[in-house]
Design a protein around this motif. Sequence first.
Motif, short mmCIF file in Angstrom:
data_model
loop_
_atom_site.label_atom_id
_atom_site.label_comp_id
_atom_site.label_asym_id
_atom_site.label_seq_id
_atom_site.Cartn_x
_atom_site.Cartn_y
_atom_site.Cartn_z
N GLY A 48 17.44 -20.55 50.90
CA GLY A 48 17.00 -19.98 49.63
C GLY A 48 17.08 -18.46 49.59
O GLY A 48 16.91 -17.85 48.53
N GLN A 49 17.35 -17.83 50.74
CA GLN A 49 17.45 -16.37 50.81
C GLN A 49 18.91 -15.89 50.79
O GLN A 49 19.16 -14.69 50.94
N LEU A 50 19.86 -16.81 50.61
CA LEU A 50 21.26 -16.40 50.58
C LEU A 50 21.49 -15.28 49.57
O LEU A 50 21.02 -15.35 48.43
N GLY A 51 22.21 -14.24 50.01
CA GLY A 51 22.51 -13.12 49.13
C GLY A 51 21.50 -12.00 49.18
O GLY A 51 21.77 -10.90 48.67
N GLN A 52 20.33 -12.24 49.80
CA GLN A 52 19.35 -11.17 49.92
C GLN A 52 19.87 -10.10 50.88
O GLN A 52 20.56 -10.40 51.85
N PRO A 53 19.56 -8.83 50.62
CA PRO A 53 20.11 -7.75 51.44
C PRO A 53 19.59 -7.78 52.88
O PRO A 53 18.50 -8.26 53.15
N TYR A 54 20.41 -7.26 53.78
CA TYR A 54 19.94 -6.98 55.13
C TYR A 54 19.17 -5.67 55.11
O TYR A 54 19.65 -4.65 54.60
N VAL A 55 17.96 -5.71 55.66
CA VAL A 55 17.14 -4.50 55.82
C VAL A 55 16.60 -4.50 57.24
O VAL A 55 15.95 -5.46 57.66
N TRP A 56 16.89 -3.46 57.98
CA TRP A 56 16.39 -3.38 59.35
C TRP A 56 14.87 -3.42 59.34
O TRP A 56 14.22 -2.68 58.61
N GLY A 57 14.28 -4.34 60.13
CA GLY A 57 12.83 -4.51 60.13
C GLY A 57 12.33 -5.24 58.91
O GLY A 57 11.12 -5.29 58.68
N GLY B 36 14.31 -6.90 51.72
CA GLY B 36 15.31 -7.75 52.35
C GLY B 36 14.85 -8.24 53.70
O GLY B 36 13.67 -8.14 54.07
N TRP B 37 15.81 -8.77 54.48
CA TRP B 37 15.51 -9.37 55.77
C TRP B 37 16.33 -8.77 56.89
O TRP B 37 17.46 -8.35 56.65
N ASP B 38 15.75 -8.75 58.09
CA ASP B 38 16.60 -8.67 59.27
C ASP B 38 16.61 -10.07 59.89
O ASP B 38 15.97 -10.99 59.39
N CYS B 39 17.37 -10.24 60.98
CA CYS B 39 17.61 -11.61 61.44
C CYS B 39 16.35 -12.31 61.93
O CYS B 39 16.08 -13.46 61.57
N PRO C 288 22.93 -10.90 58.92
CA PRO C 288 23.80 -10.33 59.95
C PRO C 288 23.56 -8.87 60.32
O PRO C 288 23.17 -8.57 61.44
N ASP C 289 23.77 -7.95 59.36
CA ASP C 289 23.74 -6.53 59.71
C ASP C 289 23.71 -5.72 58.43
O ASP C 289 23.84 -6.26 57.32
N VAL C 290 23.54 -4.43 58.58
CA VAL C 290 23.51 -3.52 57.42
C VAL C 290 24.77 -3.72 56.59
O VAL C 290 25.89 -3.75 57.11
N GLY C 291 24.59 -3.92 55.29
CA GLY C 291 25.72 -4.13 54.40
C GLY C 291 26.18 -5.58 54.33
O GLY C 291 27.06 -5.90 53.54
N GLN C 292 25.59 -6.45 55.14
CA GLN C 292 25.95 -7.87 55.15
C GLN C 292 24.73 -8.67 54.71
O GLN C 292 23.74 -8.75 55.44
N PRO C 293 24.74 -9.32 53.55
CA PRO C 293 23.57 -10.05 53.08
C PRO C 293 23.36 -11.35 53.86
O PRO C 293 24.21 -11.77 54.64
N VAL C 294 22.23 -11.98 53.64
CA VAL C 294 21.96 -13.29 54.24
C VAL C 294 23.07 -14.24 53.83
O VAL C 294 23.43 -14.34 52.65
#
Length: 337
Positions: free
Chosen positions: A212-221, A230-233, A298-304
Amino acid sequence: MLVKVLGAGSAAVVFCVVVIAAVVTTVIVYDQPLPAPGSSAGAGSTPSPQAREDIPPELLVLYQNAAGDCPGLDWSVLAAIGKIETDHGRSPLPGVQTGENSAGAGGLMQFLDPTFDAVVTRHPLPAGGASPPSRYNPSDAIHAAAHYLCDSGAPADLRAAIFAYNHADWYVDQVLAQASRYRLDPPPGSGDCRTVQASSPAAAQAISFACGQLGQPYVWGGNGPAINGGWDCSGLTQAAYRTSGITLPRTTYDQIHTGARIPENQLAPGDLVFYGTTDNNVHHVGLFLGAGRMVHAPDVGQPVQVSDYRYPGDDYYAATRPAAIPPAAQSDSRASP
C-alpha cells in the motif's frame, strides 16, 4: 532503511541502497496446504491434475465433504487411503464390492465390520448413504473413515492416525506420499502486489501494508508520509509488521537479529531479506513477495517499489522470518534508531 554502525567510540549512520511503482488493488490469499482446525466441510487443498484424472468425480466430492467431519483433515488423506486400499473401489479383489478379504475387511475404505459398526455408533453419518449404514456404500465408508482418523488423532498427529488405520509404517508413508500427489500445492508467493500470497495472516498483513506504500518517496530515517514524508527501508518493514501485531526494532542492524534465520532456498512471502557483508554491516532490507521479488524502499530518489531481490552485483546476505516471532520475544520498537 536506517542502520546503526558502532565504531571507535562514535556512532555513524549508514544509508539504504537500491529500483517501479504502481497503484494496485491487493487481494490477500493465505497459502495453507492443510486447512486450519474449524474449517468447514469441503475445505482443503486444491486437487492436482493427477487427482482430477484419477479420482472419480463423485468420489472426489465425497472425499472433500467428508474431510469436514474432522476439522483440519485434508481431503487428500482420505483420497489417498481410498486409492491405496481399493483404487477408489475399482479393484476386482474380494471384499471391495461384496464379501471380505482374507483379513475380514470390506468396502471402498476396507473396514473391518466391528470397527465400522463402532464408528457409526459413535458418529451418525450424513444423509446420502445406506440405511442402515454400510461399509460398502461409498458415502458411508468415506465419512466413517474421516471420523475414524479423527478419533485416532488426526489432524494433530496424522502419522499416528494413519498408522491406526493400518498398522504399518510403509502404509503410512504410502498414504502421505499419495496425498501429496493429489494436492496442488500453491506457488511460493505471487511476486507482485496484486495478489498477496502468504502462509500466515501476519505475513500477509505486513505485505499488504508495504504494498500500500508503493510510490511513496524514499526519505532517510523515514517513518512514513504522515510523519516525515516517506520511508526508508527498515522504517517500512518495521511499520509493515507493526500492522500485524509484530514489533520489530527500528534499524536493519537490529532487525537482522530478530527472528529465525531462513536459508535462501526456503524463502517464503513475508520474510525479510537483508543485504551486506556481516551481521554488523547490513545496509538494506526488503520484504520478500515470492517468485524472486520483494517490496522495499530502495534509496534517495527511488520510491517504494517492487523489484527482484537478487540482481547483478547484489550483496544479498541473509533472511529472517518475523511472522514466526512469538509475542513475548518481540523487541521494543520505541528504541531510538
